[in-house]
Design an enzyme around this catalytic site. Structure first.
Site, PDB file in Angstrom:
ATOM      1  N   LEU A  80      33.747  43.814  50.010  1.00 14.14           N
ATOM      2  CA  LEU A  80      34.525  42.569  50.179  1.00 14.14           C
ATOM      3  C   LEU A  80      33.671  41.443  50.765  1.00 14.14           C
ATOM      4  CD1 LEU A  80      38.127  43.762  51.130  1.00 14.14           C
ATOM      5  CD2 LEU A  80      37.030  43.588  48.908  1.00 14.14           C
ATOM      6  N   ARG A  81      32.381  41.722  50.998  1.00 19.88           N
ATOM      7  CA  ARG A  81      31.369  40.678  51.289  1.00 19.88           C
ATOM      8  C   ARG A  81      31.553  39.910  52.594  1.00 19.88           C
ATOM      9  NH1 ARG A  81      28.268  43.261  48.002  1.00 19.88           N
ATOM     10  NH2 ARG A  81      28.405  42.724  45.802  1.00 19.88           N
ATOM     11  N   ASN A 111      27.272  47.037  53.536  1.00 17.34           N
ATOM     12  CA  ASN A 111      26.134  46.150  53.229  1.00 17.34           C
ATOM     13  C   ASN A 111      26.519  44.679  53.301  1.00 17.34           C
ATOM     14  OD1 ASN A 111      27.620  46.269  50.848  1.00 17.34           O
ATOM     15  ND2 ASN A 111      25.827  46.276  49.502  1.00 17.34           N
ATOM     16  N   ASP A 171      25.569  52.538  51.350  1.00 16.46           N
ATOM     17  CA  ASP A 171      25.711  52.214  49.923  1.00 16.46           C
ATOM     18  C   ASP A 171      25.017  50.905  49.534  1.00 16.46           C
ATOM     19  OD1 ASP A 171      26.928  52.622  47.236  1.00 16.46           O
ATOM     20  OD2 ASP A 171      27.727  50.651  47.746  1.00 16.46           O
ATOM     21  N   HIS A 251      29.709  56.821  43.306  1.00 19.79           N
ATOM     22  CA  HIS A 251      29.513  56.443  41.899  1.00 19.79           C
ATOM     23  C   HIS A 251      28.625  57.405  41.074  1.00 19.79           C
ATOM     24  CE1 HIS A 251      26.130  54.619  43.989  1.00 19.79           C
ATOM     25  NE2 HIS A 251      26.791  53.542  44.331  1.00 19.79           N
ATOM     26  N   ASN A 297      24.451  49.144  39.615  1.00 26.32           N
ATOM     27  CA  ASN A 297      23.661  50.218  40.202  1.00 26.32           C
ATOM     28  C   ASN A 297      24.582  51.333  40.695  1.00 26.32           C
ATOM     29  OD1 ASN A 297      21.676  51.703  41.354  1.00 26.32           O
ATOM     30  ND2 ASN A 297      21.248  50.308  43.043  1.00 26.32           N
ATOM     31  N   ASP A 324      33.908  50.592  43.174  1.00 30.10           N
ATOM     32  CA  ASP A 324      32.644  49.913  43.512  1.00 30.10           C
ATOM     33  C   ASP A 324      32.752  48.425  43.194  1.00 30.10           C
ATOM     34  OD1 ASP A 324      30.111  49.414  44.418  1.00 30.10           O
ATOM     35  OD2 ASP A 324      29.068  50.530  42.860  1.00 30.10           O
ATOM     36  N   HIS A 328      29.922  39.068  42.695  1.00 23.13           N
ATOM     37  CA  HIS A 328      28.699  38.256  42.801  1.00 23.13           C
ATOM     38  C   HIS A 328      28.991  36.903  42.154  1.00 23.13           C
ATOM     39  CE1 HIS A 328      26.003  41.346  44.273  1.00 23.13           C
ATOM     40  NE2 HIS A 328      26.368  42.174  43.297  1.00 23.13           N
ATOM     41  N   GLY A 343      26.193  44.832  40.071  1.00 27.55           N
ATOM     42  CA  GLY A 343      27.563  44.960  40.556  1.00 27.55           C
ATOM     43  C   GLY A 343      28.559  44.301  39.625  1.00 27.55           C
TER      44      GLY A 343
HETATM   45  O1  DOR Z   1      26.059  47.721  41.591  1.00 25.85           O
HETATM   46  C1  DOR Z   1      26.117  47.835  42.800  1.00 25.85           C
HETATM   47  N1  DOR Z   1      26.424  46.795  43.586  1.00 25.85           N
HETATM   48  N2  DOR Z   1      25.852  49.030  43.346  1.00 25.85           N
HETATM   49  C2  DOR Z   1      25.748  49.190  44.678  1.00 25.85           C
HETATM   50  O2  DOR Z   1      25.507  50.283  45.104  1.00 25.85           O
HETATM   51  C3  DOR Z   1      25.874  48.021  45.578  1.00 25.85           C
HETATM   52  C4  DOR Z   1      26.694  46.976  44.962  1.00 25.85           C
HETATM   53  C5  DOR Z   1      26.644  45.644  45.673  1.00 25.85           C
HETATM   54  O3  DOR Z   1      26.675  45.591  46.898  1.00 25.85           O
HETATM   55  O4  DOR Z   1      26.624  44.619  44.987  1.00 25.85           O
END
Ligand code: DOR
Length: 456
Positions: A80-81, A111, A171, A251, A297, A324, A328, A343
């Protein structure tokens, strides 16, 4: 008596709180898609009657139009950034997307910026999620400080905080150091918290942007081999066996991972796994346009992987679905494929994809959907109050699905702040109409409720 079915450390606030004794009548719904439609009366956040009369008075009424009633969905893997990248998603917009997707609880990954590696950061996320009041947002603590892969965080302090952190993960990055992973498993054991591993041996994926195979070779993209994932799955299965605690595989994306999970489960090794909707239905053949929206990823793989993953989800080798959800902005996606951030959005399309792939195709029923999208993720995360049976006395965390809704996915229509859906223009045949969190309607006729006024 201690109430073990609810986990709220923070009361609902202001006008959005479910008032004492407030009632909601959910009419014309079919629990698990079975039997004749019924009316469900909810009082004070719990299911009070599963066969209420049509004229039962209630403070609020929602017509279910004969839809399928499921326990509210639980997603153990979203991004959720917040804090740090509120330009791409916030707890408020991510919660609205979750409510629209039928979710009543989500686990948001560590992250962030700063990284969720301390109680105060996790508590900030938890409190904001509760204040937003559209979905329970559980912060995932990082396994290592700053996601640097060198020093463990204080799992105990985060677990004991207001956020009650119950899952830890780096992650986006793998805990590649085997000794550190061993120590994490030993530490987690005493607290009964879940470790979720992003399986990617970093030496095998340096510079990699696409699945290593014919497509990447043809397109001139650096390959991310299956063995990078599978070698960590195998290693962590053995660590889980020898140090006796649970490890969850984020995943899962390859046929070989499925084989390893089968082997581990046959030995009673406490290994669990999730699969994303995109790894179930999309393949690397989409990459020929070089559109950054398809970069993810682990990467999209081949048809034989998608088929193995589907079968594994059906037979229980893979425990559950997790989106997941990774928002972005266009500045990070509408660029050369190699430079696109990995992502994809997932919260608002997940149920539709699972319904299409498994229920509409006749491979599974709605009880199975309840298991893989709600009950099992709630069990794995030891989450009280969610993924519960639809029964009198249970918390009213629910969603209603229209099993025959024809709709088309568009990033611009999503409640998410970002628009990076790989399903742009794709048609689906099922859709969440209504979501209910502790008796409060958080999504009505496909539209999420407003978040708390100061967050709107
Ligand atoms: O595709 C991905 N995006 N895989 C991940 O493990 C992290 C994630 C992200 O934080 O954008």
């Amino acid at each position: 008596m201690t109430d073990t079915t609810t986990d709220r450390a923070y009361p609902a606030t202001g006008a959005l709180a479910t008032a004492e004794n407030a009632t909601l009548l959910l009419t014309n719904v079919r629990p698990y898609g079975e039997g004749e439609p019924v009316n469900v009366l909810i009082r004070d956040g719990r299911i009070a009657d599963l066969d209420a009369a049509d004229d039962t008075p209630a403070d609020d009424t929602v017509d279910g139009h004969g839809g399928v009633l499921l326990p509210g969905l639980v997603d153990m893997h979203v991004h959720l950034r917040e804090p740090g990248r509120e330009d791409t998603e916030t707890i408020a917009t991510g919660s609205a997307a979750a409510a629209k997707g039928g979710f009543t609880a989500v686990f948001t990954m560590a992250n962030t910026s700063p990284v969720m590696d301390q109680p105060v950061i996790a508590e900030g996320v938890w409190h904001k999620g509760q204040h937003t009041n559209l979905c329970d947002v559980h912060p995932v603590g990082s396994i290592t400080k700053g996601l640097a892969g060198e020093e463990l965080t204080e799992f105990g302090m985060m677990a004991a905080s207001d956020a009650k952190v119950r899952m830890f993960s780096d992650d986006g990055k793998c805990v590649a150091d085997p000794l550190l992973m061993r120590r994490a498993i030993e530490y987690a054991k005493g607290l009964d918290v879940l470790l979720a591993q992003h399986c990617e041996e970093p030496r095998l994926t340096e510079g990699a942007v696409a699945h290593e195979g014919e497509t990447a070779a043809r397109l001139g993209l650096r390959g991310w081999p299956r063995v990078a994932e599978e070698s960590i799955v195998a290693r962590d299965a053995l660590l889980a066996r020898d140090y006796g605690n649970r490890v969850h595989i984020c995943h899962a994306s390859t046929e070989g991972t499925v084989e390893l999970l089968k082997w581990a489960k046959a030995q009673d090794i406490p290994l669990s796994a999730e699969v994303t909707p995109h790894h179930l239905i999309l393949t690397d053949e989409r990459l020929h346009t070089y559109d950054g929206v398809n970069r993810v990823n682990p990467p999209l793989r081949e048809e034989r992987d998608t088929l193995a993953l589907r079968q594994a989800l059906l037979d229980g080798t893979i425990d559950c679905v997790a989106t997941d959800h990774a928002p972005h902005g266009s500045e990070d996606k509408c660029v050369e494929f190699e430079h696109a951030k990995p992502g994809m959005l997932g919260l608002e399309t997940s149920l539709a994809i699972i319904a299409e792939t498994f229920v509409r195709s006749g491979l599974a029923d709605w009880r199975w959907v309840a298991k893989v999208m709600s009950e099992r993720p709630a069990e794995l995360t030891r989450l009280p109050g969610h993924g519960r049976p639809i029964a009198v006395g249970e918390p009213a965390n629910l969603c209603v699905v229209d099993p025959d809704a024809a709709w088309t996915a568009h990033g611009a229509d999503m409640a998410s702040k970002a628009e990076n859906t790989p399903y742009e223009g794709m048609g689906f045949g099922a859709r969440v109409r209504t979501t209910v969190l502790r008796g409060r309607v958080t999504c009505r006729d496909g539209e999420p409720a407003a978040p708390a006024p100061d967050l709107a």
